[in-house]
Write a protein that holds these residues in place. Sequence first.
Motif, PDB file in Angstrom:
ATOM      1  N   THR A  42       0.959  -1.134   0.086  1.00  0.00           N
ATOM      2  CA  THR A  42       0.186   0.336   0.024  1.00  0.00           C
ATOM      3  C   THR A  42       0.535   0.927  -0.253  1.00  0.00           C
ATOM      4  O   THR A  42       0.280   2.478  -0.068  1.00  0.00           O
ATOM      5  CB  THR A  42      -0.918  -0.114   1.672  1.00  0.00           C
ATOM      6  OG1 THR A  42      -0.176  -0.293   2.646  1.00  0.00           O
ATOM      7  CG2 THR A  42      -1.917  -0.795   1.047  1.00  0.00           C
ATOM      8  N   ALA A  43       1.674   1.322   0.760  1.00  0.00           N
ATOM      9  CA  ALA A  43       3.080   2.323   0.811  1.00  0.00           C
ATOM     10  C   ALA A  43       3.177   2.627  -0.771  1.00  0.00           C
ATOM     11  O   ALA A  43       3.730   3.997  -1.720  1.00  0.00           O
ATOM     12  CB  ALA A  43       4.325   1.723   1.644  1.00  0.00           C
ATOM     13  N   ASN A  44       2.899   1.629  -1.936  1.00  0.00           N
ATOM     14  CA  ASN A  44       3.954   1.924  -3.540  1.00  0.00           C
ATOM     15  C   ASN A  44       2.674   2.061  -4.381  1.00  0.00           C
ATOM     16  O   ASN A  44       2.615   1.769  -4.796  1.00  0.00           O
ATOM     17  CB  ASN A  44       4.981   1.256  -3.652  1.00  0.00           C
ATOM     18  CG  ASN A  44       5.959   1.103  -3.023  1.00  0.00           C
ATOM     19  OD1 ASN A  44       6.592   1.894  -2.318  1.00  0.00           O
ATOM     20  ND2 ASN A  44       6.468  -0.288  -2.357  1.00  0.00           N
ATOM     21  N   GLY A  45       1.552   2.434  -3.594  1.00  0.00           N
ATOM     22  CA  GLY A  45       0.417   1.815  -4.344  1.00  0.00           C
ATOM     23  C   GLY A  45      -0.273   0.698  -4.988  1.00  0.00           C
ATOM     24  O   GLY A  45      -1.560   1.357  -5.402  1.00  0.00           O
ATOM     25  N   GLY A  46      -0.212  -0.122  -3.804  1.00  0.00           N
ATOM     26  CA  GLY A  46      -0.577  -1.364  -3.744  1.00  0.00           C
ATOM     27  C   GLY A  46      -1.884  -1.731  -3.023  1.00  0.00           C
ATOM     28  O   GLY A  46      -2.452  -0.558  -2.301  1.00  0.00           O
ATOM     29  N   ASN A  47      -2.322  -2.737  -3.393  1.00  0.00           N
ATOM     30  CA  ASN A  47      -2.945  -2.809  -2.301  1.00  0.00           C
ATOM     31  C   ASN A  47      -3.228  -4.320  -1.136  1.00  0.00           C
ATOM     32  O   ASN A  47      -3.693  -5.255  -0.613  1.00  0.00           O
ATOM     33  CB  ASN A  47      -4.801  -4.010  -2.568  1.00  0.00           C
ATOM     34  CG  ASN A  47      -4.080  -4.917  -3.754  1.00  0.00           C
ATOM     35  OD1 ASN A  47      -2.886  -5.396  -3.968  1.00  0.00           O
ATOM     36  ND2 ASN A  47      -5.566  -5.203  -4.769  1.00  0.00           N
ATOM     37  N   VAL A  48      -1.930  -4.367  -0.802  1.00  0.00           N
ATOM     38  CA  VAL A  48      -1.689  -5.267   0.089  1.00  0.00           C
ATOM     39  C   VAL A  48      -0.900  -4.578   1.829  1.00  0.00           C
ATOM     40  O   VAL A  48       0.523  -3.865   1.294  1.00  0.00           O
ATOM     41  CB  VAL A  48      -1.018  -6.343  -0.239  1.00  0.00           C
ATOM     42  CG1 VAL A  48      -0.049  -7.337   1.383  1.00  0.00           C
ATOM     43  CG2 VAL A  48      -1.140  -7.139  -1.013  1.00  0.00           C
ATOM     44  N   HIS A  49      -0.786  -4.622   2.970  1.00  0.00           N
ATOM     45  CA  HIS A  49      -0.778  -4.721   3.396  1.00  0.00           C
ATOM     46  C   HIS A  49       0.759  -5.162   3.964  1.00  0.00           C
ATOM     47  O   HIS A  49       0.484  -6.562   4.788  1.00  0.00           O
ATOM     48  CB  HIS A  49      -1.228  -3.477   4.993  1.00  0.00           C
ATOM     49  CG  HIS A  49      -2.406  -2.987   5.047  1.00  0.00           C
ATOM     50  ND1 HIS A  49      -2.226  -2.144   4.578  1.00  0.00           N
ATOM     51  CD2 HIS A  49      -3.937  -3.523   4.594  1.00  0.00           C
ATOM     52  CE1 HIS A  49      -3.787  -1.011   4.544  1.00  0.00           C
ATOM     53  NE2 HIS A  49      -4.632  -2.289   4.403  1.00  0.00           N
ATOM     54  N   ILE A  50       2.180  -4.587   3.864  1.00  0.00           N
ATOM     55  CA  ILE A  50       2.724  -5.304   3.970  1.00  0.00           C
ATOM     56  C   ILE A  50       3.959  -4.531   5.607  1.00  0.00           C
ATOM     57  O   ILE A  50       4.250  -3.837   6.056  1.00  0.00           O
ATOM     58  CB  ILE A  50       3.927  -4.906   3.558  1.00  0.00           C
ATOM     59  CG1 ILE A  50       3.697  -5.972   2.104  1.00  0.00           C
ATOM     60  CG2 ILE A  50       5.888  -6.115   3.770  1.00  0.00           C
ATOM     61  CD1 ILE A  50       4.466  -6.163   0.235  1.00  0.00           C
ATOM     62  N   VAL A  51       3.611  -5.977   6.489  1.00  0.00           N
ATOM     63  CA  VAL A  51       3.983  -5.596   7.841  1.00  0.00           C
ATOM     64  C   VAL A  51       5.485  -6.591   8.731  1.00  0.00           C
ATOM     65  O   VAL A  51       4.593  -7.659   8.425  1.00  0.00           O
ATOM     66  CB  VAL A  51       2.880  -6.000   9.015  1.00  0.00           C
ATOM     67  CG1 VAL A  51       3.005  -5.409  10.281  1.00  0.00           C
ATOM     68  CG2 VAL A  51       1.486  -4.585   8.495  1.00  0.00           C
ATOM     69  N   SER A  52       6.058  -5.893   9.239  1.00  0.00           N
ATOM     70  CA  SER A  52       7.118  -7.081   9.936  1.00  0.00           C
ATOM     71  C   SER A  52       7.006  -7.120  10.711  1.00  0.00           C
ATOM     72  O   SER A  52       6.529  -6.274  11.981  1.00  0.00           O
ATOM     73  CB  SER A  52       8.686  -6.393   9.737  1.00  0.00           C
ATOM     74  OG  SER A  52       8.992  -5.261   8.185  1.00  0.00           O
ATOM     75  N   VAL A  53       7.091  -7.844  11.823  1.00  0.00           N
ATOM     76  CA  VAL A  53       6.543  -8.843  12.600  1.00  0.00           C
ATOM     77  C   VAL A  53       7.161  -8.946  13.947  1.00  0.00           C
ATOM     78  O   VAL A  53       8.887  -8.503  13.519  1.00  0.00           O
ATOM     79  CB  VAL A  53       6.417 -10.547  12.117  1.00  0.00           C
ATOM     80  CG1 VAL A  53       6.103 -10.872  14.011  1.00  0.00           C
ATOM     81  CG2 VAL A  53       5.473 -11.228  11.771  1.00  0.00           C
TER      82      VAL A  53
END
Length: 377
Positions: A42-53
Amino acid sequence: MDRHPVTILRKLAALCVCGGLLAGCDLPRTGPSLSEIEAGSTANGGNVHIVSVDDRVTQASRKNEALGFSSELVNSYATVTDLIRAGDTLSITVWENVDNGLLASVGQKVTLLQEIQVDQSGQIFMPYAGRLLADGKSPEQLRQMITESLDLQTPDPQVEVRRLAGDGSSVTIVGGVGAQGVYPIEPSTKKLTSMIARAGGVVLPPETAQIKIRRGGATSSIWLQDLYDNPRTDIPLRSNDYIIVEEDRRTFTALGATGQQVVPFKIRDLSVAEALAQLGGLNGATADPTGIFIFRMEPPAVANRVLGRSDITTPQRFAYVVDLTKPSGIFLARDFLIRDDDTIYVTEAPFAQFEKVLRATVTTINFAALVQTVTPN
């Protein structure tokens, strides 16, 4: 222009060498790279929240998936097992004090009437006593009724009434037990655990066995281990209860450098570390320990907790990243739990892709050398 076939082959070989060196991204791969997944965030305009655990994300992403019986089941009262119900089978014995009794054969004083069925109206037929309402009566109450009816025709009859196994007060047990079937609710099998034992016990692995009770259109489930650990969950049974003993049906999907497969849960609370262990661990030659992804759809409540927001109202796509090379990576992999339908994707190590390029290049060079050897100048 030189159109000699040998010259053309040599030029083609040279082009193949350059293509192998410059177009490594076109070689077969197990899936997208770490950088390619991050490009879809989402940070790059996508639709997936990438979260570091990390520890906070591990706790925030927890979802209550505990099994447990409903309060109606837990708080239900014990059934009265000695009441006669429609469908039950009775055994009635009558002793008479005369040689030529009403029921007994000549020279006999005892009459045994076996397997008298209580019909759907709740009644039985007793010779010389007629039709008697047995439903809702205890064996003692029915005994007194029969005695009073026969006493008018034979002096001082002695009567015994026993309730045998029947369908009137029974439960059905199916699934992973020693003997599936329909079992009567008796004084010794009024509780769930005793009824399971009556059916031969659970034959499934206790770590993944679940007990499901269907009663009156409602269904509740519990883990077998919780049933054993908490006596309060050993509920009293009711007539027509449907008991299902089954193995945990949850699965997760493994993709990437671990191979492609759908994997069943082997334990109740499965962590990332345990899931990877089920897959045989990471392949040191191909897997990238910095790029272990867990893909899932998160409900709004969990998504808001993880992202520190309160405005999310729809399910969200998440890609959680575990980096095993960090000092806390192994602990986080041990604490972060996998859920049903999760997808674990292990990215391919950069060196593995380079090795593919190198193999392709060597193959192309060998082909060019073969062309040079077998063709004249």
